[in-house]
Design a protein around this motif. Structure first.
Motif, mmCIF file in Angstrom:
data_model
loop_
_atom_site.group_PDB
_atom_site.id
_atom_site.type_symbol
_atom_site.label_atom_id
_atom_site.label_comp_id
_atom_site.label_asym_id
_atom_site.label_seq_id
_atom_site.Cartn_x
_atom_site.Cartn_y
_atom_site.Cartn_z
ATOM 1 N N LYS A 135 3.259 14.034 -6.317
ATOM 2 C CA LYS A 135 2.418 12.741 -6.696
ATOM 3 C C LYS A 135 3.197 11.590 -6.877
ATOM 4 C CE LYS A 135 -0.739 11.616 -10.647
ATOM 5 N NZ LYS A 135 -1.269 11.969 -12.051
ATOM 6 N N VAL A 136 4.434 11.407 -7.581
ATOM 7 C CA VAL A 136 5.088 10.238 -7.332
ATOM 8 C C VAL A 136 5.195 9.670 -5.946
ATOM 9 C CG1 VAL A 136 7.257 9.422 -8.116
ATOM 10 C CG2 VAL A 136 6.317 10.763 -9.462
ATOM 11 N N ALA A 137 5.524 10.532 -4.952
ATOM 12 C CA ALA A 137 5.800 9.912 -3.616
ATOM 13 C C ALA A 137 4.699 9.573 -2.891
ATOM 14 C CB ALA A 137 6.275 11.341 -2.966
ATOM 15 N N ARG A 138 3.633 10.290 -3.367
ATOM 16 C CA ARG A 138 2.167 9.724 -2.630
ATOM 17 C C ARG A 138 1.943 8.215 -3.396
ATOM 18 N NH1 ARG A 138 0.474 14.804 -3.677
ATOM 19 N NH2 ARG A 138 -0.636 14.532 -5.589
ATOM 20 N N GLU A 139 2.236 8.009 -4.564
ATOM 21 C CA GLU A 139 1.972 6.722 -5.215
ATOM 22 C C GLU A 139 2.853 5.628 -4.723
ATOM 23 O OE1 GLU A 139 2.162 6.775 -9.569
ATOM 24 O OE2 GLU A 139 0.647 7.945 -9.584
ATOM 25 N N LEU A 140 4.023 6.071 -4.418
ATOM 26 C CA LEU A 140 5.128 5.233 -3.666
ATOM 27 C C LEU A 140 4.821 4.691 -2.359
ATOM 28 C CD1 LEU A 140 8.291 6.820 -5.243
ATOM 29 C CD2 LEU A 140 7.573 4.565 -5.822
#
Length: 256
Positions: free
Chosen positions: A122-127
């Motif tokens: 999820k963090v990677a998608r936001e980044l």
């Protein structure tokens, strides 16, 4: 080659930091741990120096806890993602962290590879989304930074819109963000910026859409969704209102 994002681990217990490092390696996720800190004050100094993409922070720490660290980082303008490490008894603090923009939280006592992977995905998608939207700032260097007002809370709202304009933004949510009455926020924002909140958000989204129309081959619908419009027809209507042409016409003009 996939992007390798920079992560900072903030935890006052060294064994817990070592355990997190091992989990990161086993999980095979696109994150590189670039630093470790034992408390929030030390972590804030490392955020300034290392500019990590994500901070994995314990909530209960000496000197400065994780929620205060998140607030301090946001006040200084850092847009790194935050994932909070918490025990069940600290869940109220985790909720506060989410309200201040944390991506999620991990329960320390039951942390496993699957939970870590899901959260960090999820963090990677936001980044990835953040990097796409940052291109707008490069594409419109004269327009991408809002002029500051003389009111700190209105500046906080402007900063929030700049970072989150592709997401759903409501007057009620912005009012809660700065803990003010919604009607007062609406009137004050127009007084300080010369624009209604609705027009300000629309303008920000349309500038992002113009960049995507010119630089990508994504469909009109995809671009509308990516910059925050849920309805294709509404996106086209608003785009035409601001640009006096349809998205397709703008794309053809840009190609020339």
């Amino acid at each position: 080659m996939a992007t390798l994002w920079r992560a900072l681990i903030v935890e006052d217990e060294q064994p817990a930091r070592a355990s997190m490092r091992k989990l990161f390696l086993k999980a095979a996720i696109p994150f590189e741990i670039v630093g470790e800190a034992g408390d929030g004050r030390e972590a804030l100094a490392m955020i300034r120096e290392l500019r990590p993409d994500v901070v994995i922070s314990d909530i209960d720490m000496p000197v400065m806890d994780g929620v205060k660290l998140l607030k301090a980082a946001r006040e200084e303008g850092f847009d790194c993602r935050f994932v909070m490490l918490t025990a069940m008894s600290e869940f109220e603090y985790a909720r506060q962290a989410l309200e201040h923009g944390a991506t999620g939280y991990l329960l320390k006592l039951s942390l496993d590879l699957q939970g870590l992977r899901e959260t960090m995905d999820k963090v990677a998608r936001e980044l990835e989304q953040r990097e796409k939207l940052r291109k707008v700032d490069k594409w419109f260097p004269d327009e991408s930074r809002a002029e500051p007002t003389d009111h700190p809370e209105m500046n906080r709202i402007i900063g929030y819109i700049e970072e989150h304009y592709a997401q759903e933004i409501t007057l009620k949510g912005l009012a809660e963000f700065i803990r003010m009455d919604a009607s007062y926020v609406s009137d004050l924002f127009k007084k300080k910026t010369g624009s209604t909140l609705t027009h300000y958000i629309q303008n920000r989204r349309i500038r992002a859409a113009k960049m995507l129309l010119a630089e990508t081959d994504r469909t009109i619908g995809d671009i509308g969704h990516q910059v925050g419009f849920e309805n294709d027809n509404y996106f086209i209507k608003v785009f035409k209102r601001w640009c006096e042409m349809t998205p397709n016409e703008y794309r053809k003009q840009a190609e020339k």
